[in-house]
Design a protein around this motif. Structure first.
Motif, PDB file in Angstrom:
ATOM      1  N   GLU A  63      42.017  43.978  33.314  1.00 30.88           N
ATOM      2  CA  GLU A  63      40.712  44.537  33.687  1.00 30.88           C
ATOM      3  C   GLU A  63      40.308  43.998  35.056  1.00 30.88           C
ATOM      4  OE1 GLU A  63      38.093  46.859  34.110  1.00 30.88           O
ATOM      5  OE2 GLU A  63      38.747  47.031  32.029  1.00 30.88           O
ATOM      6  N   ALA A  64      40.382  44.867  36.056  1.00 34.27           N
ATOM      7  CA  ALA A  64      40.032  44.481  37.419  1.00 34.27           C
ATOM      8  C   ALA A  64      38.623  44.937  37.797  1.00 34.27           C
ATOM      9  CB  ALA A  64      41.049  45.058  38.399  1.00 34.27           C
ATOM     10  N   HIS A  65      38.004  45.729  36.932  1.00 39.17           N
ATOM     11  CA  HIS A  65      36.653  46.242  37.183  1.00 39.17           C
ATOM     12  C   HIS A  65      36.574  47.009  38.496  1.00 39.17           C
ATOM     13  CE1 HIS A  65      35.323  43.858  33.770  1.00 39.17           C
ATOM     14  NE2 HIS A  65      35.972  42.835  34.296  1.00 39.17           N
ATOM     15  N   CYS A  66      37.634  47.748  38.811  1.00 37.74           N
ATOM     16  CA  CYS A  66      37.686  48.497  40.071  1.00 37.74           C
ATOM     17  C   CYS A  66      37.492  49.996  39.860  1.00 37.74           C
ATOM     18  CB  CYS A  66      38.997  48.229  40.797  1.00 37.74           C
ATOM     19  SG  CYS A  66      40.455  48.832  39.916  1.00 37.74           S
ATOM     20  N   GLY A  67      37.529  50.446  38.604  1.00 44.25           N
ATOM     21  CA  GLY A  67      37.330  51.861  38.328  1.00 44.25           C
ATOM     22  C   GLY A  67      38.592  52.629  38.003  1.00 44.25           C
ATOM     23  N   TRP A  68      39.739  51.974  38.119  1.00 40.63           N
ATOM     24  CA  TRP A  68      41.021  52.609  37.806  1.00 40.63           C
ATOM     25  C   TRP A  68      41.857  51.632  36.977  1.00 40.63           C
ATOM     26  CZ3 TRP A  68      38.791  52.782  42.654  1.00 40.63           C
ATOM     27  CH2 TRP A  68      38.438  54.055  43.121  1.00 40.63           C
ATOM     28  N   PRO A  69      42.829  52.138  36.214  1.00 40.00           N
ATOM     29  CA  PRO A  69      43.730  51.224  35.498  1.00 40.00           C
ATOM     30  C   PRO A  69      44.443  50.316  36.494  1.00 40.00           C
ATOM     31  CG  PRO A  69      44.061  53.480  34.761  1.00 40.00           C
ATOM     32  CD  PRO A  69      43.161  53.538  35.963  1.00 40.00           C
ATOM     33  N   SER A  70      44.544  49.040  36.134  1.00 38.50           N
ATOM     34  CA  SER A  70      45.174  48.058  37.008  1.00 38.50           C
ATOM     35  C   SER A  70      46.278  47.324  36.265  1.00 38.50           C
ATOM     36  CB  SER A  70      44.137  47.050  37.512  1.00 38.50           C
ATOM     37  OG  SER A  70      43.159  47.699  38.274  1.00 38.50           O
ATOM     38  N   PHE A  71      47.385  47.132  36.946  1.00 35.96           N
ATOM     39  CA  PHE A  71      48.549  46.439  36.394  1.00 35.96           C
ATOM     40  C   PHE A  71      48.972  45.383  37.411  1.00 35.96           C
ATOM     41  CE2 PHE A  71      48.441  50.793  34.994  1.00 35.96           C
ATOM     42  CZ  PHE A  71      48.707  50.745  33.640  1.00 35.96           C
ATOM     43  N   PHE A  72      49.513  44.256  36.929  1.00 36.36           N
ATOM     44  CA  PHE A  72      49.966  43.236  37.873  1.00 36.36           C
ATOM     45  C   PHE A  72      51.443  43.361  38.196  1.00 36.36           C
ATOM     46  CE2 PHE A  72      49.889  40.936  33.755  1.00 36.36           C
ATOM     47  CZ  PHE A  72      51.206  40.491  33.666  1.00 36.36           C
ATOM     48  N   SER A  73      52.149  44.281  37.507  1.00 40.85           N
ATOM     49  CA  SER A  73      53.572  44.477  37.768  1.00 40.85           C
ATOM     50  C   SER A  73      54.018  45.810  37.179  1.00 40.85           C
ATOM     51  CB  SER A  73      54.370  43.339  37.130  1.00 40.85           C
ATOM     52  OG  SER A  73      55.744  43.499  37.337  1.00 40.85           O
ATOM     53  N   PRO A  74      54.961  46.493  37.843  1.00 37.85           N
ATOM     54  CA  PRO A  74      55.542  47.688  37.229  1.00 37.85           C
ATOM     55  C   PRO A  74      56.546  47.282  36.159  1.00 37.85           C
ATOM     56  CG  PRO A  74      56.570  47.282  39.336  1.00 37.85           C
ATOM     57  CD  PRO A  74      55.493  46.241  39.172  1.00 37.85           C
TER      58      PRO A  74
END
Length: 137
Positions: A63-74
């Motif tokens: 959860e990055a709270h940026c408005g889009w799904p966030s991942f730390f790695s593919p």
């Protein structure tokens, strides 16, 4: 790239909705906080909506709270292509599906998130489908 026969814009338009085509094939961006997967915590694998290639896992979503799904790695480095994007008057790194070349979003680094990579793959929900299944290992 893995096995994929390139198709024309006309064929993509038949396969995708106008909104999907705009983001996936024209590098558009969906509005923030409206995407289907922005806040989901469902376990599974996120696939490219255009070709079905596995790209990200829920175990790397945060959860990055940026408005889009966030991942730390593919899922794997060879599943995506990262390329410089100097549009909109700024330097960003665009993320594309390595199989079909569809636009997924952008990756940002050095933002200070408490993740193993300090990267944020900011991905449009409309670029993904979620294959709900338990993640093993």
């Amino acid at each position: 790239m893995t096995d994929f026969t390139p198709i024309s814009d006309e064929e993509w338009r038949k396969k995708l909705t106008p909104e999907e085509f705009h983001v996936l094939r024209q590098a558009g961006t969906e509005p923030p906080h409206v995407g289907e997967y922005t806040s989901t915590t469902t376990e599974g694998v996120y696939r490219c909506r255009a070709c079905g290639e596995e790209l990200f896992r829920s175990t790397e979503k945060f959860e990055a709270h940026c408005g889009w799904p966030s991942f730390f790695s593919p899922l794997a480095g060879d599943k995506i292509i990262e390329r410089e994007d100097n549009s909109l008057g700024m330097r960003r790194v665009e993320v594309l599906c390595a199989k079909c070349g569809s636009h997924m979003g952008h990756v940002f680094g050095g933002e200070g998130y408490d993740t193993p990579t300090d990267l944020r793959y900011c991905i449009n929900s409309i670029s993904l489908t979620l294959d709900e299944k338990p993640i093993e290992g």
